[in-house]
Design a protein around this motif. Structure first.
Motif, PDB file in Angstrom:
ATOM      1  N   ARG A 193       2.648   6.160   3.282  1.00  0.00           N
ATOM      2  CA  ARG A 193       4.055   6.356   3.608  1.00  0.00           C
ATOM      3  C   ARG A 193       4.821   5.048   3.427  1.00  0.00           C
ATOM      4  NH1 ARG A 193       4.617   8.659   9.474  1.00  0.00           N
ATOM      5  NH2 ARG A 193       6.799   8.379   8.897  1.00  0.00           N
ATOM      6  N   PRO A 194       6.149   5.128   3.235  1.00  0.00           N
ATOM      7  CA  PRO A 194       6.958   6.341   3.090  1.00  0.00           C
ATOM      8  C   PRO A 194       6.813   6.966   1.700  1.00  0.00           C
ATOM      9  CG  PRO A 194       8.339   4.409   2.847  1.00  0.00           C
ATOM     10  CD  PRO A 194       6.977   3.902   3.207  1.00  0.00           C
ATOM     11  N   ILE A 195       6.925   8.303   1.667  1.00  0.00           N
ATOM     12  CA  ILE A 195       6.873   9.062   0.416  1.00  0.00           C
ATOM     13  C   ILE A 195       8.195   9.803   0.315  1.00  0.00           C
ATOM     14  CG2 ILE A 195       5.630  10.805  -0.906  1.00  0.00           C
ATOM     15  CD1 ILE A 195       3.202  10.095   1.065  1.00  0.00           C
ATOM     16  N   SER A 196       9.056   9.339  -0.569  1.00  0.00           N
ATOM     17  CA  SER A 196      10.433   9.840  -0.584  1.00  0.00           C
ATOM     18  C   SER A 196      10.606  11.120  -1.383  1.00  0.00           C
ATOM     19  CB  SER A 196      11.367   8.763  -1.139  1.00  0.00           C
ATOM     20  OG  SER A 196      10.926   8.327  -2.418  1.00  0.00           O
ATOM     21  N   GLY A 197       9.672  11.403  -2.281  1.00  0.00           N
ATOM     22  CA  GLY A 197       9.801  12.588  -3.124  1.00  0.00           C
ATOM     23  C   GLY A 197       8.853  13.695  -2.722  1.00  0.00           C
ATOM     24  N   THR A 198       7.967  14.083  -3.628  1.00  0.00           N
ATOM     25  CA  THR A 198       7.115  15.255  -3.440  1.00  0.00           C
ATOM     26  C   THR A 198       5.648  14.873  -3.387  1.00  0.00           C
ATOM     27  OG1 THR A 198       8.700  16.719  -4.528  1.00  0.00           O
ATOM     28  CG2 THR A 198       6.411  17.464  -4.489  1.00  0.00           C
ATOM     29  N   LEU A 224       0.826  -1.205   0.000  1.00  0.00           N
ATOM     30  CA  LEU A 224       0.000   0.000   0.000  1.00  0.00           C
ATOM     31  C   LEU A 224       0.861   1.256   0.000  1.00  0.00           C
ATOM     32  CD1 LEU A 224      -2.774   1.365   0.175  1.00  0.00           C
ATOM     33  CD2 LEU A 224      -2.651   1.133   2.661  1.00  0.00           C
ATOM     34  N   GLY A 225       1.902   1.275   0.806  1.00  0.00           N
ATOM     35  CA  GLY A 225       2.743   2.462   0.931  1.00  0.00           C
ATOM     36  C   GLY A 225       4.029   2.347   0.139  1.00  0.00           C
ATOM     37  N   GLY A 226       4.801   3.435   0.170  1.00  0.00           N
ATOM     38  CA  GLY A 226       6.095   3.455  -0.477  1.00  0.00           C
ATOM     39  C   GLY A 226       6.049   4.034  -1.877  1.00  0.00           C
ATOM     40  N   TYR A 227       5.987   5.375  -1.975  1.00  0.00           N
ATOM     41  CA  TYR A 227       5.873   6.037  -3.273  1.00  0.00           C
ATOM     42  C   TYR A 227       6.962   7.084  -3.417  1.00  0.00           C
ATOM     43  CZ  TYR A 227       1.416   3.721  -3.845  1.00  0.00           C
ATOM     44  OH  TYR A 227       0.445   2.747  -3.978  1.00  0.00           O
ATOM     45  N   ASP A 228       7.343   7.315  -4.659  1.00  0.00           N
ATOM     46  CA  ASP A 228       8.280   8.402  -4.939  1.00  0.00           C
ATOM     47  C   ASP A 228       7.557   9.746  -4.909  1.00  0.00           C
ATOM     48  OD1 ASP A 228      10.975   7.069  -5.787  1.00  0.00           O
ATOM     49  OD2 ASP A 228       9.410   5.908  -6.796  1.00  0.00           O
ATOM     50  N   HIS A 229       6.396   9.810  -5.559  1.00  0.00           N
ATOM     51  CA  HIS A 229       5.645  11.069  -5.616  1.00  0.00           C
ATOM     52  C   HIS A 229       4.152  10.766  -5.571  1.00  0.00           C
ATOM     53  CE1 HIS A 229       9.400  12.999  -6.892  1.00  0.00           C
ATOM     54  NE2 HIS A 229       9.536  11.972  -7.721  1.00  0.00           N
TER      55      HIS A 229
END
Length: 522
Positions: free
Chosen positions: A410-415, A201-206
């Motif tokens: 989350r986690p969202i590493s970018g914007t 479910l989570g873990g996106y760049d943007h």
């Protein structure tokens, strides 16, 4: 160097409508939504501009849901002869055709009226955005996709749809492109979403997240509380001897309201008051949605719930009192609700009940804001009727639920891009996300901006917004300010004690206008 992806915001940037995002990377161009702009006349004129992307380069279109602010310009792509596939869920496909055909019908009628006007003699004619054959081309290129199904677009690019909880068939779009995982929210609703088994479910760049109710904390309303409030509105209106008008959205909202009336009748909480659904589109959508709303409610077989078909039948409702009239459109920008407003707004016995979000610049927003006079279809209409808003029907997540939705991913590493909201909602949600200290600085993109996306890095702006972006997305444009000024002047003139005083005020206004014109000519 990591391969980059670009996203360009062609709509829903600084405004709630016109949702349209162009994503390019790995040799693919994807359009997510292509919706109508609604609101001020300046914003609506964007619908008639050339599409802001090269339709011949589009590889795929992904539609989050059927509402016109997300789907209403899709036929324009196919009007140019292009035939990219449009992907959506099966319920969205079922609902889409009647919505777009109704939109085309309203456009054709509007164009005919405008071209007939005497003051347009000799001027270039208006044309509708699209016609029935363009909609047929779109529907011929629809590919339905179930939630969680992964679709391969080639070159290592794929997408899947997640349940967005907004309306039946609504989806958020996860796109895997150039080594990045992106998520476009679409419109987010409340409640528990269908999850994709075995998928993270989570873990996106943007993430691109809507903010329609980004500034609003909505009090939780139980269904029984909502129904009781509706019953009270009906009883108070009938006791006063007026009609209760409910401007309703064809998809989901109308069906929920009708189900509430059925429950109130069955429980004996309301007597069998006449409820008229004066919205042919809502009737068609109701038929399309029945197989997806498995709650046992029979919306079509109640003698006191009457489905109005013809314009003549609709006009006959102007002769009745003591009834509930549900008519589109939900923001009073078109449809049959307008002639009911002309007849009922001047009556102190009548009530107008809003059950959904009113975009700034629409007639619904003006009425909900407390206007005492409005202009409808060339008529100056005094507002004496009571104007109320009934919470509990909204299909949009509120401020806290939006933050929670992002937290779940989350986690969202970018914007995180904050879109599809008016300025207060956009700023409020961005501020809430910043305060958590869990994310990089959120971005509120403006109309026409393009951003470069890299894996696990903050996005970088590549090109600025269009020069008139701020003016276009303002809550009021010159036409709405002129309408408000006209109404204010009329009220002030009428309030003066004598014709002599009225004549003096009008002469003073004329002198002021002449003085301004002379100054501009110097």
């Amino acid at each position: 160097m990591a391969e980059t992806t670009n996203i360009k915001f062609h709509g829903a940037a600084g405004t709630v409508t016109g949702s349209c995002f162009e994503i390019r990377g790995s040799g693919k161009t994807i359009i997510v939504d292509c919706g109508l702009f609604q609101g001020t006349r300046s914003l609506e004129r964007l619908n008639f501009e050339k599409l802001p992307f090269d339709v011949e380069t589009v590889d795929a279109i992904i539609l989050t849901h059927a509402h016109l602010d997300h789907s209403g310009r899709l036929p324009c792509i196919y009007a140019h002869g292009c035939k990219p596939p449009t992907y959506c869920t099966p319920p969205t496909a079922d609902i889409l055709k009647p919505l777009l055909l109704d939109s085309a019908k309203l456009q054709a009628a509007s164009v005919e009226r405008r071209n007939r006007r005497a003051d347009r003699a000799g001027l270039p004619p208006f044309f509708p955005l699209y016609t029935g054959p363009d909609i047929t081309k779109l529907m011929d290129n629809i590919t339905t996709v179930d939630y969680c199904e992964q679709v391969d677009l080639g070159n290592g690019v794929s997408f899947r749809l997640w349940d967005a909880r907004h309306i039946v068939g609504s989806a958020s779009v996860e796109i895997n492109i150039a080594g990045q995982r992106l998520l476009i929210s679409g419109d987010i609703g409340s409640g528990t979403a269908i999850q994709c088994a075995g998928q993270e479910l989570g873990g996106y760049d943007h993430i691109v997240c809507e903010a329609t109710y980004g500034a609003r904390e909505r009090k939780e309303t139980l269904i029984r509380e909502r129904r009781e409030a509706l019953a009270k509105y009906v009883e108070d209106t009938l006791k006063a001897g007026g009609n209760l008008l409910i401007p309703a959205f064809a998809v989901e909202r109308t069906q929920s309201i009708l189900e509430d009336f059925l429950a109130l009748f069955d429980a004996g909480r309301l007597s069998s008051v006449n409820v008229f659904l004066d919205a042919p589109l809502a009737q068609k959508v109701t038929m399309a949605m029945l197989k997806y709303r498995d709650n046992g409610a029979d919306l079509l077989k109640r003698p006191n719930i009457r489905f109005i078909q013809s314009v003549a039948e609709s006009k006959q409702l102007n002769q009745i009192t003591g009834a509930v009239i549900i008519a589109g459109s939900g923001m009073c920008e078109g449809g049959r609700i307008r002639h009911h407003l002309i007849r009922n707004l001047p009556k102190r016995q009548s009530r107008l009940l809003f059950t959904g979000f009113q975009v700034a610049g629409t007639l619904g927003s003006v009425l909900a804001g407390g206007a005492k006079m409005v202009r409808i279809s060339g008529n100056d209409v005094i507002v004496n009727a009571d104007i109320s808003v009934l919470d509990g029907y909204s299909n949009h997540a509120d401020r806290g639920e939006l933050v929670q939705w992002i937290e779940e991913h989350r986690p969202i590493s970018g914007t995180i891009f904050v879109v599809h909201g008016e300025e207060e909602g956009l700023q409020s949600l961005a501020s809430d996300l910043t305060a958590t200290e869990c994310y990089n600085q959120p971005v509120i993109p403006r109309l026409g901006e393009q951003w470069e996306l890299r894996p696990q890095e903050q996005a970088q702006r590549q090109s600025s917004a269009r020069a008139d972006a701020e003016q276009l997305t303002a809550p009021q444009d010159w036409t709405s300010r002129l309408a408000a000024l006209r109404s204010s002047v009329q009220q002030k003139v009428l309030a003066l004690p004598s014709d002599q005083d009225r004549d003096k005020m009008l002469k003073s206004l004329e002198r002021a206008l002449e003085s301004y014109q002379q100054e501009k000519l110097r």
